[in-house]
Each structure stands twice: as C-alpha cells, then as structure tokens.
Design a protein around this motif. Structure first.
Motif, PDB file in Angstrom:
ATOM      1  N   UNK A  20       0.850  -1.200   0.000  1.00 42.82           N
ATOM      2  CA  UNK A  20       0.000   0.000   0.000  1.00 42.82           C
ATOM      3  C   UNK A  20       0.879   1.240   0.000  1.00 42.82           C
ATOM      4  N   UNK A  21       0.502   2.215  -0.784  1.00 42.34           N
ATOM      5  CA  UNK A  21       1.297   3.430  -0.923  1.00 42.34           C
ATOM      6  C   UNK A  21       0.460   4.616  -0.440  1.00 42.34           C
ATOM      7  N   UNK A  22       0.974   5.333   0.577  1.00 42.86           N
ATOM      8  CA  UNK A  22       0.222   6.406   1.221  1.00 42.86           C
ATOM      9  C   UNK A  22       0.997   7.718   1.123  1.00 42.86           C
ATOM     10  N   UNK A  23       0.284   8.777   0.786  1.00 47.54           N
ATOM     11  CA  UNK A  23       0.857  10.118   0.789  1.00 47.54           C
ATOM     12  C   UNK A  23       0.356  10.858   2.022  1.00 47.54           C
ATOM     13  N   UNK A  24       1.284  11.353   2.827  1.00 47.87           N
ATOM     14  CA  UNK A  24       0.950  12.207   3.973  1.00 47.87           C
ATOM     15  C   UNK A  24       0.955  13.652   3.500  1.00 47.87           C
ATOM     16  N   UNK A  25      -0.105  14.373   3.797  1.00 53.19           N
ATOM     17  CA  UNK A  25      -0.137  15.816   3.534  1.00 53.19           C
ATOM     18  C   UNK A  25      -0.107  16.532   4.880  1.00 53.19           C
ATOM     19  N   UNK A  26       1.016  17.095   5.181  1.00 57.35           N
ATOM     20  CA  UNK A  26       1.196  17.926   6.372  1.00 57.35           C
ATOM     21  C   UNK A  26       2.205  18.987   5.955  1.00 57.35           C
ATOM     22  N   UNK A  27       1.719  20.122   5.539  1.00 57.23           N
ATOM     23  CA  UNK A  27       2.580  21.071   4.842  1.00 57.23           C
ATOM     24  C   UNK A  27       3.342  21.996   5.773  1.00 57.23           C
ATOM     25  N   UNK A  28       2.755  22.367   6.894  1.00 59.34           N
ATOM     26  CA  UNK A  28       3.395  23.304   7.821  1.00 59.34           C
ATOM     27  C   UNK A  28       2.623  23.232   9.151  1.00 59.34           C
ATOM     28  N   UNK A  79       2.889  -0.805   4.383  1.00 54.03           N
ATOM     29  CA  UNK A  79       2.654   0.537   3.839  1.00 54.03           C
ATOM     30  C   UNK A  79       3.980   1.260   3.632  1.00 54.03           C
ATOM     31  N   UNK A  80       4.110   1.931   2.495  1.00 55.78           N
ATOM     32  CA  UNK A  80       5.220   2.854   2.267  1.00 55.78           C
ATOM     33  C   UNK A  80       4.653   4.269   2.252  1.00 55.78           C
ATOM     34  N   UNK A  81       5.423   5.215   2.790  1.00 52.32           N
ATOM     35  CA  UNK A  81       4.930   6.582   2.955  1.00 52.32           C
ATOM     36  C   UNK A  81       5.753   7.580   2.151  1.00 52.32           C
ATOM     37  N   UNK A  82       5.041   8.490   1.475  1.00 51.56           N
ATOM     38  CA  UNK A  82       5.619   9.707   0.917  1.00 51.56           C
ATOM     39  C   UNK A  82       5.025  10.881   1.686  1.00 51.56           C
ATOM     40  N   UNK A  83       5.555  12.089   1.449  1.00 52.07           N
ATOM     41  CA  UNK A  83       5.116  13.247   2.231  1.00 52.07           C
ATOM     42  C   UNK A  83       5.068  14.470   1.322  1.00 52.07           C
ATOM     43  N   UNK A 138       9.803   7.813   1.692  1.00 50.46           N
ATOM     44  CA  UNK A 138      10.369   7.455   0.389  1.00 50.46           C
ATOM     45  C   UNK A 138      10.612   8.683  -0.488  1.00 50.46           C
ATOM     46  N   UNK A 139       9.564   9.457  -0.727  1.00 50.87           N
ATOM     47  CA  UNK A 139       9.649  10.620  -1.610  1.00 50.87           C
ATOM     48  C   UNK A 139       9.046  11.826  -0.906  1.00 50.87           C
ATOM     49  N   UNK A 140       9.722  12.967  -1.019  1.00 49.72           N
ATOM     50  CA  UNK A 140       9.227  14.213  -0.439  1.00 49.72           C
ATOM     51  C   UNK A 140       8.816  15.136  -1.576  1.00 49.72           C
ATOM     52  N   UNK A 141       7.546  15.512  -1.590  1.00 52.25           N
ATOM     53  CA  UNK A 141       7.030  16.468  -2.564  1.00 52.25           C
ATOM     54  C   UNK A 141       6.939  17.840  -1.894  1.00 52.25           C
ATOM     55  N   UNK A 142       7.541  18.838  -2.490  1.00 51.05           N
ATOM     56  CA  UNK A 142       7.523  20.184  -1.913  1.00 51.05           C
ATOM     57  C   UNK A 142       6.414  21.022  -2.521  1.00 51.05           C
TER      58      UNK A 142
END
Length: 322
Positions: A1-9, A31-35, A52-56
């Motif tokens: 399962x691939x999950x994106x965490x959205x916590x920007x500030x 689960x693998x996590x990106x942010x 795994x991956x950080x999206x700015x």
C-alpha cells in the motif's frame, strides 16, 4: 500500500506528525509513505529515514505570486508528480482547506478529520473517509489517533517515538547547550537579560552556550548574549539542515516556543521550553526528556528555574544511559 501524507506546515506541526508515522510503520509494515510539505520544511521531513519521496509545495510563495505563469507551472508540475505516484490513499493530517486542496491534486482516495475534528471544518468536504478525533487532545495524540483510524490499527500510547535521526553535528560529544531565543511573535520572546543570565549559569556548570539567528533582530540578541558571556558560540545563519545538526549534537537545549525547540525534543534531547504567551497543553514539546516552564500572570520564568529544570533533565538522561 502506498500512502501520501499531507502535512505542509508549520515546523512544529510537521514534527508532531512523526510519532504517528512510527506507529504506522510498526503496525502496518506493508505501507510505504511519501510526504507533501512546504519547501521550507522539506529538510525536516528528510530527517525521517522511512519517507520514500518528499514532494515540496510553496503555498506561501504561490499566494504572493498567484497570477504569475511560473506559479501555475509549479502547481501543474506538482499535480503531475503526485498523480504519477499512483497513491492508494492520501492522508491529510492537517485538516485545513489548503491541505485538502493539495490532497485533491493526487487524484486518490483521501482520509482526514471529520467536520467536528478538523481545524477548518470545510476541509472535511474533500475527504472520502472521515474520522472523529477529539480536539482537546495534544496535537501529537490527535494525529496518532487519526492515522490509526484511517489505517486500521490501535496506537500504543504507552510509547512515544519520533523515529527521526539527528544529522552529524560539529558539537557532538561536547558539553554544549543550545539557546533557541528566536521565535515568531514578540510576546513569546524571553527577555535578553534572562538569556544572558542563563548563559552565565551554564558556563558556571562547565557547559558552553551555543546560539544562532535567522534575521537581524535575532542576530542582535545572539550578539548581546555573546558580548556579555564570552564563552558563548554564535553559529552563523545557516540552512535548516545545518542548524538541525548542531542542535542534534548538543547535550542540552533551552528554547522559546519555536519549531526548533520541538525538534530538539523529538531528537530525545534534554529540552527546556520557556512558554510565555501560549499554553503548551495542546501543542507543547513532547519527548522523554523535555519539560515546559509556563509563565503565569504576574510571574515570569526565571533563569534559575530554567537551570534547575535543565539539570534535572540532564540527570534523568544520564540515568537512562546508565
């Protein structure tokens, strides 16, 4: 399962999310996590090795340049990058309208707080899965509960681990105490005279005070401390990753209500937080060796009180290492 965490500030909010990710990694190793995080705090997320991956994102900057073509190119590029990752779930841990809109860019199912729990109730309209989490809990516990409900496990509240690793720092192994005097609001700032007195007391115990600055006002305070207490080391204005490394290598941190104080606590360092204008109950630093001293009407926090608490935490840490 691939999950994106959205916590920007903000920085403190990002740091408060790490224990929830630690829970999830233990309970759901599948689960693998990106942010997805504000560009200014990407270096903080990078301290967590399991992401795994950080999206700015650059919401603060985009708002100031909303009509410029470059802004929309960045937004379109972010949407493409998020959709290319094909997430199974997006977990909006912020509960704001702006974070919900970022979550929508991924074109995946979204989980988040329900209307009564979100900081901005309208954000819940964008979620396919909504969970109720009492608003009167500390931010760390709220986020841990949200992750557990969204991902199907019960957090173990008997333990609190951030999972972040301090980068190698130049002061590792030395008896240094980092003084974090800078903060965003004037009413959160401890008087310069109290920082100077604290630096003197630290030197009297054989410790070296270290401080830094990020703007001209903070530079003046740092130089005032060093001017009054010659043993003080003033670390020059530096990228966040370098400051994190210096903090991570310190033996003790004394800080105002600021994100870097939360970082020190998450590192597991003896950390004394001085709160003058805000209540720490919902957002104060939490860690195995952290403590908050709170000013009351007509009664401030004094340097001797700070030093007494610092010595208690240092002794506690020493006992834990024995």
């Amino acid at each position: 399962m691939k999950v994106l965490i959205v916590k920007t500030s903000s920085m403190g909010d990002v740091i408060h999310t790490f224990p929830a990710v630690e829970d999830a990694r233990r309970a759901r190793p599948d689960i693998s996590f990106d942010w997805c995080v504000e560009e200014a705090f990407a270096g903080i997320v990078a301290l967590y090795p399991a992401i795994q991956t950080i999206h700015s994102v650059a919401i603060r900057r985009w708002r100031r340049k909303l009509l410029q073509p470059g802004t929309w190119r960045e937004v379109v590029g972010l949407r493409r990058a998020l959709r290319d990752c094909r997430y199974d779930l997006v977990l909006d841990a912020q509960g704001l309208l702006k974070s919900a809109l970022v979550a929508r860019l991924a074109a995946a199912p979204i989980a988040g707080f329900d209307r009564s729990s979100a900081r901005e109730p309208s954000a819940s309209l964008f979620y396919g899965h909504r969970d109720a989490v009492p608003r009167g809990l500390h931010a760390i516990e709220r986020t841990r509960r949200l992750f557990g409900l969204a991902l199907g496990y019960e957090p173990d509240f008997s333990r609190l681990e951030s999972g972040i690793v301090p980068p190698a720092g130049r002061f590792v192994g030395e008896k240094t105490a980092f003084l974090l005097h800078g903060t965003s609001r004037e009413d959160k700032k401890w008087p310069v005279a109290d920082w100077i007195e604290t630096a003197r007391l630290l030197v009297g115990t054989g410790m070296t005070p270290v401080t830094t600055w990020s703007n001209d006002r903070e530079k003046a305070v740092a130089e005032a401390i060093a001017g009054a207490v010659a043993q003080t080391v003033v670390f020059p204005r530096s990228p966040l990753a370098e400051i994190a490394a210096v903090i991570g290598g310190s033996a003790l941190v004394i800080g105002a209500d600021t994100g870097l104080t939360h970082l020190a606590s998450a590192f597991g360092l003896p950390t004394v937080a001085v709160f003058l204008a805000t209540e720490p109950g919902l957002t104060g630093p939490r860690g195995p060796f952290s403590s908050t001293l709170l000013a009351r009407p007509g009664r401030s926090v004094t340097p001797p009180e700070v030093m007494a608490e610092a010595e208690r935490l240092l002794a506690l840490k020493l006992q834990g290492a024995a």
